[in-house]
Scaffold this motif. Structure first.
Motif, PDB file in Angstrom:
ATOM      1  N   UNK A  87       2.935   5.804  -2.814  1.00 32.36           N
ATOM      2  CA  UNK A  87       4.122   6.851  -3.255  1.00 32.36           C
ATOM      3  C   UNK A  87       4.210   6.931  -4.724  1.00 32.36           C
ATOM      4  N   UNK A  88       3.885   5.786  -5.334  1.00 33.19           N
ATOM      5  CA  UNK A  88       3.956   5.728  -6.911  1.00 33.19           C
ATOM      6  C   UNK A  88       2.953   6.851  -7.399  1.00 33.19           C
ATOM      7  N   UNK A  89       1.894   6.879  -6.977  1.00 31.07           N
ATOM      8  CA  UNK A  89       0.658   7.865  -7.391  1.00 31.07           C
ATOM      9  C   UNK A  89       0.591   9.289  -6.885  1.00 31.07           C
ATOM     10  N   UNK A 113       0.879  -1.180   0.043  1.00 37.35           N
ATOM     11  CA  UNK A 113       0.004  -0.075  -0.048  1.00 37.35           C
ATOM     12  C   UNK A 113       0.886   1.249   0.084  1.00 37.35           C
ATOM     13  N   UNK A 114       1.844   1.015   0.852  1.00 38.80           N
ATOM     14  CA  UNK A 114       2.804   2.615   0.854  1.00 38.80           C
ATOM     15  C   UNK A 114       3.541   2.696  -0.459  1.00 38.80           C
ATOM     16  N   UNK A 159      -6.087   6.911  -0.256  1.00 38.26           N
ATOM     17  CA  UNK A 159      -6.103   5.517  -1.090  1.00 38.26           C
ATOM     18  C   UNK A 159      -7.714   5.057  -0.472  1.00 38.26           C
ATOM     19  N   UNK A 160      -8.177   4.634  -1.702  1.00 36.41           N
ATOM     20  CA  UNK A 160      -9.810   4.059  -1.551  1.00 36.41           C
ATOM     21  C   UNK A 160      -9.593   2.811  -1.177  1.00 36.41           C
ATOM     22  N   UNK A 161     -10.588   2.139  -0.689  1.00 36.50           N
ATOM     23  CA  UNK A 161     -10.535   0.808  -0.098  1.00 36.50           C
ATOM     24  C   UNK A 161     -10.589  -0.269  -1.195  1.00 36.50           C
ATOM     25  N   UNK A 162     -11.378   0.027  -2.313  1.00 39.39           N
ATOM     26  CA  UNK A 162     -11.546  -0.648  -3.377  1.00 39.39           C
ATOM     27  C   UNK A 162     -10.197  -0.894  -4.108  1.00 39.39           C
ATOM     28  N   UNK A 163      -9.299   0.288  -4.274  1.00 34.93           N
ATOM     29  CA  UNK A 163      -7.923   0.285  -5.044  1.00 34.93           C
ATOM     30  C   UNK A 163      -7.004  -0.644  -4.087  1.00 34.93           C
TER      31      UNK A 163
END
Length: 717
Positions: A664-666, A659-660, A671-675
């Protein structure tokens, strides 16, 4: 037995045709006759169920029709001749002028004394009459049709194994006499006939001139004729017997209705046919039997032939609006088999497929998906294959050891009728526009397996043998099931050693699914309960919704296959980045799990298009591409768990680092839960593990969690 009065039967037939009304009160057969008179249709099919439900039903008349069908086809045809109304529209140009002229001046040439001078009614008919047997009860199998059924109308089910070409069959031969100029007619009722050589008219007899007769092919009447072979279905063959087959003659409008591989139900007249010519010398007094087809019903229609009824269209529209339709359709595939949710999703996409692309210069890019299921014994691979073949309208099931190279592609054989060398299509050609399931794929000989390479990418079978050089279509989706190299997956060896298939073949599969049978207390308990329940109740446990019937599933898929989704401009960069990152990951790995080529990129596009079709969308969305990437990653799911154990990272820390990195990449703090769920499921983690990670790191004050949507916001120190 009392004398039969066929004229009285003709009156009964006329009464039925003119007075019968359907449920809506419409005169069904008079409407058909109007269509025939206007040259709209050529076949008049008389349904015996209508005769059975007719208000003035005559039981004896009904019995006579079913027991002496050949004669009653003629009686009904002559009744139609008398009832046929005058055309109400202009006659189209393609109607033979000769027929219409004959119908007008048929009486001029008539000679009452000589039957051969009389114009037979068949030559004036431009329509055919067929009977459709009552569909009550089950159809006969081929071995149940015995001598007592000769001449009767029977209903037989079976699979079509071979079809001849459609050829013209002479029905009425017409001659002209060189001396007297009269037309002579000869009706042909069998497959062979003896032509007339001498003129039989009175003028030639009185003048004692043996007038030479010339056969007029343009004036004769021909019918379309096709011969097919039908074989018993596997489930109807008794123990220890081999399937029987029967010859079927299809005439007129019934030709081109069946193709090899179709499962059909035929109603027709069971008739004997004596051997003729040289075969008669060898066979002696033995006669052969055949079925003269009267109606053809397909058990499973092709996707293109589906005509959805109003209620079906409503059901499909209702299903399409359901947000969870993708999961519901996948769970409706083999609900008796426990788990394998993602595999069922992949098999659903295999049924739907992506549109074929044809470029301007004639190059084709296939749209069919190929899937290989590789797994330990006892993970229900063969059952899934069998179920998919049942659901698909065209499906052929073969096994690795039981099929040779020519059995899969095409064999050159001698045609028993014409003695010419003909091509007989194999399993892949029979499954054209369908699915070919190959079980025990790893046990096939290497030489036979190479026959599949061309089919999987070019979708043709090229042949050069016995003087025949040709290319056959084999636009088929291949679903293969195989065991790893040592029967079970050996974790001490690399994936490449376990899979043991050549890279040329592996790259052609869009999804290679590794199914490992792992010992896990909870899932083993669940599975055992499921299996015991299925054994007791003979149905799957409740899924929370009613699984869709295979017929409705086929209807939904046929509606979805009509769409041709395209990839929008804004997704191009996203797909390209995803593909290049997969390549980079593989390059960094010491033991890569898969073999990534440009074909992998095409696979992503195909799976995304199939997902868009399921949503009835004309454009591919980013969610489709994400799901395609997730399926590709999940197919190696059981191996990733292994790698992580070796690297010593526990699941919670790994999820946090995923997730981190993605955040960082975006460059996003939210961050949405679905993503988040999508990213971690690609790496093989479950939703429960994600929730555990969210709670643990929220307690450490690394991020904040939204109480309702579970969306994540990083707290940057």
């Amino acid at each position: 037995m009392k004398n039969l009065d066929f004229n009285a039967d003709k009156v009964l037939a006329k009464e039925f045709l003119s007075n019968f009304t359907d449920i809506n009160g419409e005169p069904k057969y008079m409407n058909i006759l109007h269509e025939v008179a206007n040259y709209k249709i050529r076949a008049i099919q008389i349904d015996l169920e209508d005769l059975d439900n007719y208000k003035d039903k005559d039981e004896e008349f009904f019995r006579r029709i079913t027991e002496n069908t050949r004669r009653y086809v003629g009686i009904f045809a002559s009744a139609v001749d008398e009832l046929l109304p005058a055309p109400t529209e202009d006659i189209p140009d393609d109607v033979p002028i000769l027929m219409t002229q004959r119908a007008e001046d048929g009486t001029e040439n008539a000679d009452g004394t000589n039957p051969l001078r009389k114009m037979p009614p068949e030559i004036k008919r431009y329509y055919e009459v067929y009977f459709k047997a009552i569909s009550k009860g089950r159809a006969f199998t081929i071995r149940e049709v015995k001598a007592s059924y000769i001449g009767k109308l029977v209903r037989i089910s079976g699979i079509v194994t071979r079809c001849s070409d459609v050829k013209p069959l002479m029905q009425v031969a017409v001659y002209t006499c060189e001396e007297c100029g009269f037309e002579i007619y000869q009706e042909v009722t069998a497959r062979v006939f003896m032509p007339l050589f001498e003129c039989p008219t009175d003028r030639c007899k009185v003048n004692k001139t043996k007038g030479n007769l010339i056969l007029q092919l343009r004036a004769s009447k021909f019918l379309k004729f096709q011969e097919a072979k039908i074989q018993e279905l596997a489930e109807h063959v008794p123990k220890g017997h081999i399937p029987r087959s029967m010859t079927v003659h299809l005439r007129g409008e019934l030709t081109r209705k069946v193709a090899p591989g179709d499962v059909v139900e035929l109603s027709g007249i069971f008739l004997p046919i004596p051997y003729t010519g040289f075969r008669a010398l060898r066979a002696g007094l033995v006669a052969d039997t055949y079925l003269e087809a009267m109606s053809v019903t397909h058990f499973k229609k092709k996707y293109e032939d589906y005509e959805l009824g109003e209620d079906e269209e409503e059901q499909i529209a209702r299903l399409a609006e359901d947000g969870d339709i993708y999961n519901k359709l996948a769970q409706s595939l083999a609900p008796e088999i426990y788990g394998h949710e993602d595999i069922k999703k992949a098999l659903l996409l295999l049924l739907v497929g992506a549109p074929h692309r044809k470029l301007k210069d004639g190059m084709k890019i296939r749209g069919d998906l190929h899937i290989c299921l590789m797994g330990d014994p006892g993970v229900a691979k063969s059952q899934l294959l069998k179920h998919i073949i049942n659901v698909a309208p065209r499906g052929v099931y073969t096994t690795g050891k039981g099929s040779s190279g020519v059995g899969l592609t095409a064999a050159v054989q001698k045609d028993p009728v014409t003695n010419e060398m003909v091509l007989e299509g194999g399993a892949l050609v029979l499954a054209d526009m369908g699915i070919c399931a190959i079980d025990e794929f790893d046990k096939m000989d290497e030489s036979d397996r190479t026959a599949i390479h061309e089919v999987m990418e070019q979708q043709t079978v090229s042949i050069a043998k016995a003087g025949i050089t040709t290319s056959l279509n084999a636009r088929t989706a291949i679903l293969a099931a195989a065991n790893p190299a040592w029967g079970r997956y050996d974790l001490r060896r690399t994936p490449a050693e376990n899979i043991n298939l050549p890279p040329a073949l592996l790259s052609r599969f869009d999804l290679l699914w590794l199914i490992l049978d792992r010992a896990d207390m909870d899932s083993d308990l669940e599975m055992a309960r499921h299996v015991v329940y299925v054994h007791q109740k003979r149905e799957s446990p409740a899924l929370g919704f009613t699984p869709l019937e295979p017929s409705l599933l086929r209807a939904y898929i046929s509606a979805a296959r009509r769409l041709s989704p395209y990839v929008p401009r804004e997704l191009e960069e996203y797909i390209a980045t995803a593909y290049s990152s997969i390549r980079q990951e593989e390059a960094r790995s010491n033991t890569p799990h898969s073999y990534t080529t440009v074909r992998t990129l095409l696979s992503i596009l195909r799976i995304s298009a199939a997902l868009a079709r399921l949503r009835f969308s004309e454009t591919v969305a980013q969610s489709d591409v994400d799901e395609a990437l997730r399926l590709m990653q999940t197919s190696k799911f059981s191996l990733y768990a292994d790698d992580r154990q070796k690297s010593g990272l526990d699941a919670i820390s790994d999820i946090y680092s995923i997730l981190r990195d993605e955040a960082a990449r975006t460059n996003k703090m939210d961050v949405s839960y679905a993503h988040a769920l999508n990213w971690i499921s690609r790496k093989g983690y479950s939703e429960a593990q994600l929730k555990e990670c969210l709670e643990e790191y929220a307690a450490l004050n690394v991020w904040q969690i939204h109480p309702h949507t579970f969306d994540i916001r990083f707290i940057d120190a």
